[in-house]
Design a protein around this motif. Sequence first.
Motif, mmCIF file in Angstrom:
data_model
loop_
_atom_site.group_PDB
_atom_site.id
_atom_site.type_symbol
_atom_site.label_atom_id
_atom_site.label_comp_id
_atom_site.label_asym_id
_atom_site.label_seq_id
_atom_site.Cartn_x
_atom_site.Cartn_y
_atom_site.Cartn_z
ATOM 1 N N THR A 146 -83.816 -19.250 -12.749
ATOM 2 C CA THR A 146 -83.413 -20.576 -13.233
ATOM 3 C C THR A 146 -82.975 -21.437 -12.060
ATOM 4 O O THR A 146 -83.354 -22.600 -11.963
ATOM 5 C CB THR A 146 -82.262 -20.450 -14.254
ATOM 6 O OG1 THR A 146 -82.737 -19.730 -15.389
ATOM 7 C CG2 THR A 146 -81.757 -21.811 -14.686
ATOM 8 N N ILE A 171 -80.778 -31.945 -14.856
ATOM 9 C CA ILE A 171 -80.641 -30.492 -14.834
ATOM 10 C C ILE A 171 -79.660 -30.001 -15.892
ATOM 11 O O ILE A 171 -79.960 -29.082 -16.649
ATOM 12 C CB ILE A 171 -80.242 -30.015 -13.420
ATOM 13 C CG1 ILE A 171 -81.356 -30.379 -12.428
ATOM 14 C CG2 ILE A 171 -79.963 -28.519 -13.418
ATOM 15 C CD1 ILE A 171 -80.997 -30.222 -10.980
ATOM 16 N N ALA A 212 -80.880 -29.775 -19.572
ATOM 17 C CA ALA A 212 -81.834 -28.668 -19.781
ATOM 18 C C ALA A 212 -81.095 -27.335 -19.886
ATOM 19 O O ALA A 212 -81.401 -26.515 -20.751
ATOM 20 C CB ALA A 212 -82.855 -28.628 -18.648
ATOM 21 N N GLN A 214 -85.559 -24.336 -12.029
ATOM 22 C CA GLN A 214 -85.010 -25.480 -12.759
ATOM 23 C C GLN A 214 -83.982 -26.268 -11.969
ATOM 24 O O GLN A 214 -83.646 -27.371 -12.355
ATOM 25 C CB GLN A 214 -84.395 -25.032 -14.079
ATOM 26 C CG GLN A 214 -85.438 -24.603 -15.083
ATOM 27 C CD GLN A 214 -84.811 -24.364 -16.432
ATOM 28 O OE1 GLN A 214 -83.874 -23.586 -16.559
ATOM 29 N NE2 GLN A 214 -85.330 -25.023 -17.434
ATOM 30 N N VAL A 260 -86.237 -29.070 -8.723
ATOM 31 C CA VAL A 260 -85.961 -30.429 -9.199
ATOM 32 C C VAL A 260 -85.213 -31.221 -8.124
ATOM 33 O O VAL A 260 -85.548 -32.371 -7.836
ATOM 34 C CB VAL A 260 -85.165 -30.399 -10.524
ATOM 35 C CG1 VAL A 260 -84.672 -31.782 -10.900
ATOM 36 C CG2 VAL A 260 -86.025 -29.823 -11.637
#
Length: 78
Positions: free
Chosen positions: A55, A15, A18, A59, A63
């Motif tokens: 986000t 994470i 990214a 993200q 995840v």
Amino acid sequence: MLMEEGIKKLIDQEIRPALQSHGGDIEFLGFDEASKVVRVSLTGACGTCPFAQETLRVQVEQVIKRSFPDVAAVKREG
């Protein structure tokens, strides 16, 4: 404690890179074993971005839940 360590490792390895590639970052604040909630803080560009909630959902939460299905939610603090 094993689950918490695994979540921290996932954040660091998948994470964080990214988010850093977009000028942001994430800080792991804790994991509540009873409620199964992960607490994080989004910093840098992610801390002030109008899309930070998206986000967090796409993200970060997805995840984490993919690797740790017992996690109920990821909450942003700070």
